[in-house]
Design an enzyme around this catalytic site. Structure first.
Site, PDB file in Angstrom:
ATOM      1  N   LYS A  77       0.847  -1.114   0.015  1.00 23.69           N
ATOM      2  CA  LYS A  77      -0.034  -0.118  -0.021  1.00 23.69           C
ATOM      3  C   LYS A  77       0.912   1.216  -0.079  1.00 23.69           C
ATOM      4  O   LYS A  77       1.935   1.521   0.771  1.00 23.69           O
ATOM      5  CB  LYS A  77      -0.941  -0.034   1.098  1.00 23.69           C
ATOM      6  CG  LYS A  77      -1.989   1.212   1.293  1.00 23.69           C
ATOM      7  CD  LYS A  77      -2.938   0.862   2.492  1.00 23.69           C
ATOM      8  CE  LYS A  77      -3.867   1.917   2.758  1.00 23.69           C
ATOM      9  NZ  LYS A  77      -4.912   1.729   3.839  1.00 23.69           N
ATOM     10  N   SER A 151      -9.438   1.537   2.822  1.00 19.69           N
ATOM     11  CA  SER A 151      -8.527   2.225   2.004  1.00 19.69           C
ATOM     12  C   SER A 151      -7.618   1.559   1.295  1.00 19.69           C
ATOM     13  O   SER A 151      -6.834   1.912   0.225  1.00 19.69           O
ATOM     14  CB  SER A 151      -7.996   3.449   2.817  1.00 19.69           C
ATOM     15  OG  SER A 151      -7.130   2.647   3.742  1.00 19.69           O
ATOM     16  N   SER A 175      -9.748  -0.875   6.983  1.00 20.79           N
ATOM     17  CA  SER A 175      -9.210  -0.617   5.825  1.00 20.79           C
ATOM     18  C   SER A 175      -8.459  -2.124   5.361  1.00 20.79           C
ATOM     19  O   SER A 175      -8.293  -2.399   4.383  1.00 20.79           O
ATOM     20  CB  SER A 175      -8.157   0.474   5.494  1.00 20.79           C
ATOM     21  OG  SER A 175      -8.826   1.505   6.027  1.00 20.79           O
TER      22      SER A 175
END
Length: 600
Positions: A77, A151, A175
């Site tokens: 990420k 996210s 997330s």
């Protein structure tokens, strides 16, 4: 030759049969080029750099599967640092190029894993839906009209699409779990503090957690065990103590009455009920509980002073670059300015009052099982009502890190049309991570919903997790606690059991600690060293004794993961390198007992 889903077991078998990491790199590059979702990555590892990493792996560890994650491709990420690749947090104006890897990435690289790129996310990790990025919105691998979840959107889609074996995400409000549910994956959310956040752009620094997306619980836990472990550079890092759960008759708390809210999604409610029945068939006792205090705590995360912690992470940048924020993200973070220090303390007081109420519920429960998300929606619907619909996704996730729980999200099946997947999440007390994994794995296998896009794939048997029936915790000892050594009584008097004598992997070095009484060794790992390993012993301790034992270890010694010559990883004694400057190295002797015998 290559499986659709790059799970660890399939890759290890392929490597054992002669596949080269270079072949795997070429396959991954081809899959990325052919991907039908251009929003997965923000930055891809350049092809030449990825091939160079594979060659470097072959140079330092030429034997197939000689490291725990040898040649395993993973995605990161883009709020987690990877040296040589920019970190943007999905905000181009914020971008910087880190000189070193985040702690978690460094540990994965040392274990043989290969970074394939940095993935898209809701900007500054603010959102649960995946649409709040200037790089576009990654989509559900099952329907491009639907959100991927966020996210950690790109991370989940990269794994579900078969581009990576696993991916790192982060989780503040859910997330690391919601995207797993929307893409038929497992999401491992460790206890806050178990995995260090050094090199991670914070959202809410005090409760952020690095997470793992994988196809099976076993794969996710194997990765988590590589990245977890105390790091003094992270002020919120914690030294873990194992928490056990009953091996049978697990009491599982489920939603009942008015606390059941699926926002009209009857298909997701039916899948939740089916998961409850499966859990019951596995021997669990199903207990209705009051979700009220958990829900009230969840509401504090976005409707309370914790939003101010998001502002603290970007306070200077939002003043200088307000136009560079996604409008919804800017609205949320800017709204934090209304909270005062008094509000922050009052929020803490309310959270602790709610914690006391949850303890009443925990007296009748061992774990919770909740819908990961009670519903989903299209990208179009999310963009039309971004805050309310995002809030729906977090109804059963937002409380977890505020209360310090461990959680594992697993697939729960597809709606009646076989169209969109849903998931359930198991929650346990702090540091019940390993204990929670056995039942989560069993339930995932009972639900039999495949891995990612490959919904019909069978879950590989080598990744199965078995409950540790004796309830004891293994530990590697290297020096004064070995059999016949002066501190061995600290193990035996605590109820410890000898398991085996064995050797470490070949890249460990051993030193004599100066001025230690009785004499003690310092063990460190030196990646790239091609030695024969060091003689050690594995013991097991009762959980309480293990916790006390670890607590009393003097500096510069500590507990970390020790890799054995069979590739397994067990907690054991490691030394901080600063203490070994000028120390006598005895690696060539092969172990501490050989050194002591030589002195005599």
């Amino acid at each position: 030759m290559f499986p659709a889903f790059l799970d660890l077991s399939s890759l290890k078998a392929a490597y054992a049969s002669g596949l080269s990491p270079l072949d795997l790199v070429d396959e991954v590059l081809a899959r990325i080029a052919a991907s039908d979702d251009p929003a997965i990555f923000i930055t891809k590892t350049p092809a030449d750099d990825l091939r160079a990493a594979a060659l470097d792996l072959l140079a330092r560890a030429p034997e197939a599967n000689s490291l725990p994650l040898w040649g395993v491709p993973f995605a990161v990420k883009d709020n987690i640092d990877v040296a040589g690749l920019p970190t943007t947090a999905a905000c181009p104006a914020f971008a910087y190029r880190p000189e070193r890897d985040a702690t978690v990435v460094a540990r994965l690289k040392a274990a043989g894993a290969l970074v394939i790129g940095k993935t898209n996310l809701d900007q500054f990790a603010t959102g649960l839906n995946g649409t709040r990025s200037p790089h576009g919105a990654p989509r559900s691998v099952f329907d491009k009209d639907y959100v991927s979840g966020g996210s950690s959107s790109g991370s989940a889609v990269s794994v579900a699409s078969g581009l990576a074996s696993f991916a790192l995400g982060t989780d503040t409000a859910g997330s690391g779990r919601v995207p797993a549910a929307f893409n038929n994956l497992v999401g491992i959310k460790p206890t806050p503090g178990l995995v260090p956040n050094v090199g991670v752009v914070p959202a809410c620094r005090s409760i952020d957690v690095v997470t793992v997306f994988a196809g099976t619980v076993g794969d996710g836990v194997a990765v988590r065990k590589v990245i977890d472990g105390y790091d003094a550079a992270d002020p919120f890092s914690k030294k873990a103590y194992p928490v056990r759960l009953p091996a049978s008759g697990l009491r599982i708390g489920v939603l009942a009455g008015t606390e059941r809210e699926f926002y009209g999604n009857a298909a997701y409610e039916a899948l939740y009920d089916a998961a409850i029945e499966r859990a019951k068939a596995l021997g669990a006792e199903i207990v209705a509980f009051d979700y009220g205090p958990f829900r009230e705590a969840a509401e504090l995360l976005y409707n309370g002073p914790w939003v101010a912690e998001r502002l603290a992470a970007v306070k200077d940048f939002i003043v200088s670059n307000p136009a560079d924020f996604d409008p919804t993200v800017r609205t949320i973070i800017s709204g934090a300015a209304k909270y005062s220090a008094v509000d922050a303390f009052e929020g803490l007081y309310k959270l602790e009052a709610l914690r006391q109420k949850t303890l009443v519920e925990w007296e009748k429960l061992d774990v919770l099982m909740l819908p990961t998300s009670p519903t989903t929606c299209t990208v179009e619907a999310m963009l039309a009502d971004p805050i309310a619909r995002n809030g729906h996704f977090g109804r059963y996730t937002n409380f977890a890190n505020l209360f310090g729980y461990a959680a594992i999200a697993i697939p729960a099946g597809f709606d009646a049309e076989g169209h969109l997947p849903a998931g359930v999440t198991l929650f346990g007390p702090a540091f019940s991570d390993d204990a929670l994994a056995a039942f989560a794995d069993a339930l995932h296998r009972a639900l039999a919903r495949g891995m990612g896009r490959d919904r019909h794939a069978g879950l590989p048997e080598p990744s199965r997790i078995s409950a540790d029936d004796d309830g004891l915790v293994p530990i590697v000892v290297v020096g004064a606690h070995l059999t016949g050594m002066p501190l061995n009584h600290e193990l035996t008097r605590a109820g410890g059991k000898f398991v085996k004598a064995c050797r470490t992997a070949g890249d460990y070095r051993l030193f004599v600690l100066p001025n230690a009484s009785p004499p003690k060794p310092g063990l460190i790992r030196s990646p790239g060293l091609d030695g024969r390993g060091l003689a050690v012993e594995v013991w097991k301790l009762p959980p309480g004794a293990f916790g006390r034992f670890v607590q009393n270890i003097p500096a510069p010694l500590g507990i970390g993961k020790v890799v054995l010559d069979d590739g397994s990883q067990i907690s054991g004694f490691l030394c901080e390198p600063y203490a070994l400057e000028g120390a006598l190295e005895i690696t060539e002797l092969g172990g501490w007992q050989a050194y002591i015998q030589g002195r005599r």
